[in-house]
Design an enzyme around this catalytic site. Structure first.
Site, PDB file in Angstrom:
ATOM      1  N   LYS A   1     -25.771  82.997   6.539  1.00 34.47           N
ATOM      2  CA  LYS A   1     -25.186  81.749   6.033  1.00 34.47           C
ATOM      3  C   LYS A   1     -23.694  81.624   6.391  1.00 34.47           C
ATOM      4  CE  LYS A   1     -28.502  81.205   2.211  1.00 34.47           C
ATOM      5  NZ  LYS A   1     -28.650  80.924   0.759  1.00 34.47           N
TER       6      LYS A   1
ATOM      7  N   TYR B   1     -34.266  72.530   2.807  1.00 33.22           N
ATOM      8  CA  TYR B   1     -34.235  72.825   1.368  1.00 33.22           C
ATOM      9  C   TYR B   1     -34.908  71.733   0.538  1.00 33.22           C
ATOM     10  CZ  TYR B   1     -31.228  76.956   1.839  1.00 33.22           C
ATOM     11  OH  TYR B   1     -30.725  78.211   2.126  1.00 33.22           O
TER      12      TYR B   1
ATOM     13  N   PHE C   1     -28.181  71.911  -7.900  1.00 28.35           N
ATOM     14  CA  PHE C   1     -27.316  72.497  -6.877  1.00 28.35           C
ATOM     15  C   PHE C   1     -27.632  72.007  -5.462  1.00 28.35           C
ATOM     16  CE2 PHE C   1     -30.745  75.618  -7.730  1.00 28.35           C
ATOM     17  CZ  PHE C   1     -31.309  75.735  -6.457  1.00 28.35           C
TER      18      PHE C   1
ATOM     19  N   ARG D   1     -36.885  90.414   1.751  1.00 31.30           N
ATOM     20  CA  ARG D   1     -36.436  90.057   0.396  1.00 31.30           C
ATOM     21  C   ARG D   1     -35.850  91.282  -0.309  1.00 31.30           C
ATOM     22  NH1 ARG D   1     -36.272  84.490  -0.858  1.00 31.30           N
ATOM     23  NH2 ARG D   1     -35.747  85.349  -2.881  1.00 31.30           N
TER      24      ARG D   1
ATOM     25  N   THR E   1     -31.095  86.565  -5.674  1.00 31.23           N
ATOM     26  CA  THR E   1     -30.358  85.344  -5.324  1.00 31.23           C
ATOM     27  C   THR E   1     -28.917  85.408  -5.820  1.00 31.23           C
ATOM     28  OG1 THR E   1     -32.443  84.135  -5.562  1.00 31.23           O
ATOM     29  CG2 THR E   1     -30.422  82.822  -5.469  1.00 31.23           C
TER      30      THR E   1
ATOM     31  N   ARG F   1     -26.929  91.105  -0.367  1.00 32.61           N
ATOM     32  CA  ARG F   1     -26.223  90.211  -1.291  1.00 32.61           C
ATOM     33  C   ARG F   1     -25.275  90.975  -2.213  1.00 32.61           C
ATOM     34  NH1 ARG F   1     -31.322  86.074  -2.212  1.00 32.61           N
ATOM     35  NH2 ARG F   1     -30.649  84.452  -0.760  1.00 32.61           N
TER      36      ARG F   1
ATOM     37  N   ASN G   1     -24.399  83.138  -0.786  1.00 34.56           N
ATOM     38  CA  ASN G   1     -24.994  84.463  -0.938  1.00 34.56           C
ATOM     39  C   ASN G   1     -25.455  85.068   0.390  1.00 34.56           C
ATOM     40  OD1 ASN G   1     -27.189  82.853  -0.573  1.00 34.56           O
ATOM     41  ND2 ASN G   1     -28.178  83.313  -2.533  1.00 34.56           N
TER      42      ASN G   1
END
Ligand code: ADP
Ligand code: MG
Length: 140
Positions: A11, A51, A59, A87, A93, A104, A114
Site C-alpha cells: 500500500k 473495495y 471508512f 494472511r 487488520t 503489519r 496498514n
C-alpha cells in the site's frame, strides 16, 4: 495441501517509506513466491471497484483516498495454501492487534495505513487477480 495463488498489494504508506523490498522479503521468507508484480498508481475508479464490498462502511471514502495517494505494488503470490499463509504473515487488520513478526506489526502506521492487502479467500483471490493482473503478467 495444494499450491494456490493469492493477490497482494503493497500500500501507499509502505511505498512512500521505501519498504517494497523489505515487505517482499517477508513474503518470500514466509514461503510465498512473487509470480507477478507491477507498480501502479491506482485510479479512484479502480480503488472504488476493488473495495466495493466495503462501500457502506464509514471508512470507505478515506480508504479510497488513501489507496490513490501514492504508488502501490500489485502482486500475485504463489505457495502452499497461499491465501491463508499470506494472511498469517500480514497480521491483523489493526496493527495494534497484529502478532509479533507480522508485516503489519512491523510496518503498519494505523488501521487504515496498514501497509499490505491480501485476499481473504481463494474465490476472492481469483477475482482480485483478474481485476489488476493480465494473464500474460503471471509469468511464474
Ligand atoms: P483486511 O485488509 O485485513 O482484509 P478489511 O477487508 O476489513 O481488512 O478492510 C480493508 C481495508 O480497509 C483495511 O486493510 C484497512 O486499510 C481499511 N480499514 C479496515 N477497517 C478500518 C477502520 N475501522 N478504519 C479505517 N480503515 C479501515
Ligand atoms: Mg479484506
Amino acid at each position: 495441501m495444494a499450491v494456490t495463488r493469492t493477490f497482494s498489494i503493497i500500500k501507499p504508506d509502505a511505498t512512500r517509506r521505501n519498504l517494497t523490498g523489505a515487505i517482499t522479503k517477508m513474503l518470500e521468507d514466509a514461503g510465498l513466491r512473487v509470480v507477478a508484480s507491477r507498480r501502479i498508481r491506482m485510479t479512484r475508479d479502480q480503488a472504488e471497484g476493488f473495495y466495493a464490498v466495503h462501500k457502506e462502511r464509514p471508512f470507505f471514502n478515506d480508504l479510497c483516498t488513501f489507496m490513490t495517494s501514492g504508488p502501490v505494488v500489485v502482486q500475485v503470490l504463489e505457495g502452499e495454501d497461499a491465501v491463508k499463509r499470506n494472511r498469517e504473515i500480514m497480521g491483523a487488520t489493526n496493527p495494534a492487534d497484529a502478532a509479533e513478526g507480522t508485516i503489519r506489526k512491523t510496518y503498519a502506521e494505523s488501521i487504515e495505513a496498514n501497509s499490505v492487502h491480501g485476499s481473504d479467500s481463494d474465490e476472492n483471490a481469483k477475482i482480485e487477480i483478474d481485476y489488476f493482473i493480465a494473464p500474460d503478467e503471471n509469468v511464474g
